[in-house]
Write an enzyme that holds these catalytic residues in place. Sequence first.
Site, mmCIF file in Angstrom:
data_model
loop_
_atom_site.group_PDB
_atom_site.id
_atom_site.type_symbol
_atom_site.label_atom_id
_atom_site.label_comp_id
_atom_site.label_asym_id
_atom_site.label_seq_id
_atom_site.Cartn_x
_atom_site.Cartn_y
_atom_site.Cartn_z
ATOM 1 N N ASN A 9 -8.903 21.779 2.460
ATOM 2 C CA ASN A 9 -7.830 21.665 3.684
ATOM 3 C C ASN A 9 -6.520 21.107 3.376
ATOM 4 O OD1 ASN A 9 -6.799 21.380 6.349
ATOM 5 N ND2 ASN A 9 -8.194 19.518 6.641
ATOM 6 N N TRP A 10 -5.597 22.238 3.443
ATOM 7 C CA TRP A 10 -4.046 21.869 2.984
ATOM 8 C C TRP A 10 -3.463 21.270 4.455
ATOM 9 C CZ3 TRP A 10 -1.786 27.140 0.711
ATOM 10 C CH2 TRP A 10 -2.575 27.549 -0.253
ATOM 11 N N LYS A 11 -4.182 21.029 5.333
ATOM 12 C CA LYS A 11 -3.356 20.463 6.447
ATOM 13 C C LYS A 11 -2.036 21.193 6.781
ATOM 14 C CE LYS A 11 -6.124 16.411 5.907
ATOM 15 N NZ LYS A 11 -6.450 14.984 6.146
ATOM 16 N N HIS A 97 -12.007 19.200 13.257
ATOM 17 C CA HIS A 97 -11.465 18.220 12.557
ATOM 18 C C HIS A 97 -10.977 16.995 13.468
ATOM 19 C CE1 HIS A 97 -9.084 16.355 9.630
ATOM 20 N NE2 HIS A 97 -9.727 17.019 8.519
ATOM 21 N N GLU A 99 -8.528 15.169 13.128
ATOM 22 C CA GLU A 99 -7.290 14.981 13.557
ATOM 23 C C GLU A 99 -6.805 15.881 14.838
ATOM 24 O OE1 GLU A 99 -5.801 16.190 9.522
ATOM 25 O OE2 GLU A 99 -6.662 14.316 8.719
ATOM 26 N N GLU A 169 -17.367 14.215 8.015
ATOM 27 C CA GLU A 169 -16.076 13.448 7.222
ATOM 28 C C GLU A 169 -16.098 12.104 8.232
ATOM 29 O OE1 GLU A 169 -13.183 16.387 5.732
ATOM 30 O OE2 GLU A 169 -12.960 16.531 7.927
ATOM 31 N N GLY A 175 -8.212 10.365 4.074
ATOM 32 C CA GLY A 175 -6.673 10.225 3.778
ATOM 33 C C GLY A 175 -6.469 8.790 3.685
ATOM 34 N N SER A 215 -11.323 11.237 1.278
ATOM 35 C CA SER A 215 -10.881 10.786 0.159
ATOM 36 C C SER A 215 -11.802 10.955 -1.184
ATOM 37 C CB SER A 215 -10.706 9.377 0.262
ATOM 38 O OG SER A 215 -9.891 9.118 0.974
ATOM 39 N N GLY A 236 -9.075 16.966 1.311
ATOM 40 C CA GLY A 236 -7.631 17.100 1.965
ATOM 41 C C GLY A 236 -6.623 16.776 0.764
#
Length: 256
Positions: A9-11, A97, A99, A169, A175, A215, A236
């Site tokens: 997931n490049w975000k 997700h 976020e 997650e 992160g 992570s 991530g």
Amino acid sequence: MRKKIVAGNWKMNLTIGEGNALVADILQKLPQLNEQNQVVFAAPYLHLHSVVRDTQASPFVSVAAQNCHHEKSGAYTGEISAFMLQDAGVKYVLIGHSERRAYNQEDNALLVKKIDAALCNNLQVIFCCGEPLEIRDSGTQNAYVEQQIKESLFHLDAAAMVRITVAYEPIWAIGTGRTATAEQAQDMHQHIRQVLAQQYGATIANGTSILYGGSCKASNAVELFAGADVDGGLIGGAALIASDFLGIIDAMIASK
Ligand code: PEP
């Protein structure tokens, strides 16, 4: 046998040039994949065209979007629909997700609409779930994640459910550098599979890939992926560096 997947997931990271270079580097060094060991790039919308183009000749490598709108088209400035994604050659979409739940107010009711739109447009869904730290600290994480799954997935019939991948997650691990222990990950994955089995039966539950995210790095992937119910990872930060991502892919292939 269910699929193992490592999805990056490049975000909101990487220019188009950087994304192209990362994909080229990874593809060049990619170990042999197969039906059971697959890789997904979840790139920002702007990158989807080039990543689809550059991975077309690589079997078992697919492209995911990080979100979609639930309507097919219309006056939704700034949005991209599932219909447009499938037309662009995208195979998966991340839904739910943490976020997006936190910053875009996406609740379980909206996720239902997005999941339905994705499935209607022949996309597969990587459904993300996971608890915040206060829920983990209170020991109620199983009930919390179970509720997320029930409210977002249980309207689906069995034929639709087989097109869902679940990504667990824990928010406190995303992160933060603080990974769930292999035991915490396995315990939750086992719980998720039991929840799916109660609703859909053992065959569908056992066929559903459940990925761990939070992570995950090359250095802890072997241990995390050793869990009987851990079928790879949603990655991530470590997906942005070719050698780190390749190390996680190696861990997936070596697992089970
Ligand atoms: C993610 O955002 O899906 C994620 C798992 O991030 P990280 O690996 O950086 O914790």
